[in-house]
Design a protein around this motif. Structure first.
Motif, mmCIF file in Angstrom:
data_model
loop_
_atom_site.group_PDB
_atom_site.id
_atom_site.type_symbol
_atom_site.label_atom_id
_atom_site.label_comp_id
_atom_site.label_asym_id
_atom_site.label_seq_id
_atom_site.Cartn_x
_atom_site.Cartn_y
_atom_site.Cartn_z
ATOM 1 N N UNK A 127 0.834 -1.207 0.000
ATOM 2 C CA UNK A 127 0.000 0.000 0.000
ATOM 3 C C UNK A 127 0.867 1.254 0.000
ATOM 4 N N UNK A 128 1.934 1.242 0.759
ATOM 5 C CA UNK A 128 2.841 2.390 0.802
ATOM 6 C C UNK A 128 3.539 2.598 -0.520
ATOM 7 N N UNK A 129 3.911 1.505 -1.182
ATOM 8 C CA UNK A 129 4.569 1.616 -2.478
ATOM 9 C C UNK A 129 3.599 2.158 -3.513
ATOM 10 N N UNK A 130 2.372 1.712 -3.507
ATOM 11 C CA UNK A 130 1.367 2.199 -4.451
ATOM 12 C C UNK A 130 1.106 3.685 -4.232
ATOM 13 N N UNK A 131 1.037 4.090 -2.980
ATOM 14 C CA UNK A 131 0.827 5.510 -2.678
ATOM 15 C C UNK A 131 2.004 6.352 -3.157
ATOM 16 N N UNK A 132 3.214 5.875 -2.935
ATOM 17 C CA UNK A 132 4.404 6.611 -3.377
ATOM 18 C C UNK A 132 4.435 6.715 -4.899
ATOM 19 N N UNK A 133 4.084 5.641 -5.598
ATOM 20 C CA UNK A 133 4.057 5.678 -7.059
ATOM 21 C C UNK A 133 2.988 6.635 -7.560
ATOM 22 N N UNK A 134 1.851 6.651 -6.889
ATOM 23 C CA UNK A 134 0.785 7.577 -7.271
ATOM 24 C C UNK A 134 1.231 9.024 -7.086
ATOM 25 N N UNK A 156 4.341 10.154 -7.130
ATOM 26 C CA UNK A 156 5.331 10.459 -8.171
ATOM 27 C C UNK A 156 4.672 10.688 -9.517
ATOM 28 N N UNK A 157 3.676 9.878 -9.847
ATOM 29 C CA UNK A 157 2.953 10.048 -11.105
ATOM 30 C C UNK A 157 2.238 11.391 -11.139
ATOM 31 N N UNK A 158 1.551 11.719 -10.059
ATOM 32 C CA UNK A 158 0.849 12.990 -9.975
ATOM 33 C C UNK A 158 1.827 14.162 -10.058
ATOM 34 N N UNK A 159 2.968 14.045 -9.404
ATOM 35 C CA UNK A 159 3.994 15.100 -9.472
ATOM 36 C C UNK A 159 4.532 15.274 -10.881
#
Length: 60
Positions: A4-11, A13-16
């Motif tokens: 869950x933490x990895x998915x949030x971090x990827x999201x 980064x994608x949004x950024x």
């Protein structure tokens, strides 16, 4: 592990990354409009000067 933490971090980064691209496009579009307005203003001034020159022959 912590998927869950990895998915949030990827999201995040994608949004950024998307925000960076959007800001670059806005910056480039702003410069384009600034250049375009300068050309329009220059054309308007030239047209106005031409009209004044045409009218000035009646006042000589």
């Amino acid at each position: 592990m912590d998927n869950k933490g990895q998915a949030s971090a990827e999201f995040i980064l994608l949004f950024g990354g998307i925000m960076v691209v959007v800001l670059l496009v806005i910056y480039m579009y702003n410069n384009y409009l600034g250049d375009l307005s300068g050309e329009i203003a220059s054309k308007e001034v030239n047209d106005f000067n031409n009209e004044l020159q045409l009218i000035s022959k009646y006042f000589k």
